[in-house]
Design an enzyme around this catalytic site. Structure first.
Site, mmCIF file in Angstrom:
data_model
loop_
_atom_site.group_PDB
_atom_site.id
_atom_site.type_symbol
_atom_site.label_atom_id
_atom_site.label_comp_id
_atom_site.label_asym_id
_atom_site.label_seq_id
_atom_site.Cartn_x
_atom_site.Cartn_y
_atom_site.Cartn_z
ATOM 1 N N CYS A 35 52.370 45.104 29.068
ATOM 2 C CA CYS A 35 52.230 44.436 27.771
ATOM 3 C C CYS A 35 50.897 44.638 27.071
ATOM 4 O O CYS A 35 50.872 44.919 25.873
ATOM 5 C CB CYS A 35 52.475 42.935 27.936
ATOM 6 N N GLN A 60 48.153 46.672 26.744
ATOM 7 C CA GLN A 60 47.778 47.818 25.917
ATOM 8 C C GLN A 60 48.807 48.081 24.834
ATOM 9 O O GLN A 60 48.453 48.295 23.666
ATOM 10 C CB GLN A 60 47.589 49.067 26.778
#
Length: 481
Positions: A272, A274
């Site tokens: 999630c 990045q």
């Protein structure tokens, strides 16, 4: 009986639906996926994902009111509430490549729902999606409705892998966003009634659709920002002789800041953080907010810098080369208590060492050799596509990468050990036994601050720990190879 169907049997869909089935025995819950191996795994004694406590939850419900199936069309058509938990990968080509979310799988799911529905449905966004996705999905469903009425809700997940079942049993909050119309409010109430069977009312938050969609991106961005902030401080600690653990503890005692997500490390990972920040950057750019976009992009840059800094420290400390040297890597998952390797810092660290022709031996209690090979062969963001679209394991890595059955075998005849995941077992290893089996000087590079540097130095190791005062050996070495 209310019927719920979830499209997508991954890290979000599987555990979430299992807990709903456990807590709501009067609701029939079916998880569907086009992947036969994945569904077979959910119907077996060895689940396709590792999550503490999940086996027990699935075992209690499976076959009673929890089912896993590849009959996607039938179960979606029969459902009253359809959760959509499909991948939203980052685009790798075209407009917004490297930043924007690719909604191909979401659009396909919406068109399939429209094709098979013969009764009114509540469609729930469970995937992390860009703001205004609900509006696009609504248009697809309405223009293909054939008299069926739909309400779109946003119900983002806030699970932390490794504690997902605990988080689902006692969530900080459940967020439900819907249209501010009588029909929209009724749909929100219906989903709220599901969660209210075990979640206290004051923890169920209702908002408009756009607030719910943006809240998920914002939450992940804030958490990642905290990690990048403490990692930036860790570099300064090493240069000044400060201890990042002591600094973080002091900062975290401020009630306005708090102690969570202030552990310095080799970098954040997972599916999630990045991806969501890149998506946030793209949205800001699209709305003419370049300064805001640049702010959030810097969170990613610091994370990338931390991984590069770690690799540089390894190479420079070992006489500026690791060519032909065996490096033991302890931990490949992005965090402990999960087998998830998506965006794990270990990939970039291993690839950095392989680029200097190191020989790597990897041990992780929950990650298979096949997954390690796949991850090291993938291009960025390939992991977020269905398995059959991912590259095959790379054979040219076989001479440089091996997977060991335990930490001691990984370290046998090694020149250095890199700790990249904070598994509890790494805190209690017999490091004297490990030291005796390694080449000298023997190095330990602790990317998670799980060991006691003083005790390891007494054994004879040269120790580097993120954000800690440097070993005398390292003070004389350049920080960059």
């Amino acid at each position: 009986m209310v019927k719920i169907c979830c499209i997508g049997a991954g890290y979000v869909g599987g555990p979430t639906m299992a807990v709903i089935a456990l807590k709501c025995p009067a609701i029939e819950v079916v998880v569907v996926d086009i992947s036969q191996p994945r569904i077979a795994g959910w119907n077996s004694e060895r689940l396709p994902i590792y999550e503490p406590g999940l086996d027990d939850v699935v075992r209690q419900c499976r076959g009673r009111n929890l089912f896993f199936s590849t009959e996607v069309h039938r179960h979606v058509g029969d459902a009253d509430i359809v959760f959509v938990s499909v991948n939203t990968p980052t685009k790798t080509c075209g407009l917004g490549a490297g930043k924007a979310a690719d909604l191909t799988y979401w659009e396909s799911a919406a068109r399939m729902i429209a094709d098979v529905s013969r009764s009114d449905k509540i469609v729930v966004e469970k995937s992390t999606v860009p703001v205004k996705t609900a509006e696009a999905i609504e248009k697809i469903l309405v223009h293909n409705s054939r008299g069926v009425r739909y309400q779109i809700l946003s119900n983002p997940e806030f699970l932390a892998e490794g504690t997902a079942v605990k988080d689902l049993f006692a969530p900080d909050r459940v967020l439900i966003g819907g249209r501010e119309t009588p029909e929209g409010r009724a749909a929100v109430a219906k989903l709220r009634d599901v969660y209210a069977q075990w979640v206290p009312p004051d923890r169920i938050i209702t908002t408009n659709l756009w607030s719910a969609e943006l809240s998920k991106l914002a939450a992940n961005a804030f958490l990642a920002q905290r990690i990048s902030s403490v990692n930036a401080i860790s570099a300064l600690c090493e240069s000044t002789g400060a201890d990042v653990t002591e600094v973080a503890h002091s900062v975290g005692r401020d009630a306005r800041i708090g102690p969570r997500f202030l552990s310095a490390s080799v970098g954040f990972g997972g599916s999630c953080f990045q991806k969501d920040i890149l998506n946030l950057v793209y949205i800001c750019e699209c709305y003419g907010l370049p300064e805001v976009a640049a702010y959030w992009r810097e969170v990613i840059r610091i994370n990338d810098h931390q991984k590069s800094r770690f690799v540089n420290r390894v190479v420079s400390s070992m006489f500026n080369t690791v060519a032909g040297k065996k490096i033991a890597v302890l931990g490949f998952a992005f965090k402990k208590d999960t087998g998830d390797t998506r965006e794990t810092p270990a990939i970039d660290v291993c690839n950095g060492l392989l680029g200097d022709k190191a020989v790597i031996s990897i041990y992780d209690p929950q990650v298979t050799g096949e997954q390690v090979s796949r991850d090291l062969a993938m291009n960025k963001f390939d992991w977020d596509h269905p398995r059959h679209l991912q590259p095959l394991s790379a054979t040219d890595l076989a001479k440089q990468v091996a997977v060991a059955p335990d930490a001691y075998e990984a370290a046998r005849d090694a020149h250095a050990v890199c700790i990249l995941t904070e598994w509890d077992e790494f805190r209690t290893l017999d490091y004297k036994r490990m030291f005796d089996a390694m080449h000298k000087p023997a190095f330990i590079f602790d990317g998670r601050n799980v060991v006691d540097p003083a005790k390891l130095r007494e054994i004879g190791f040269v120790v580097y720990a993120i954000g800690k005062p440097l070993d005398d050996w390292l003070k004389d070495m350049p920080a960059v190879a």
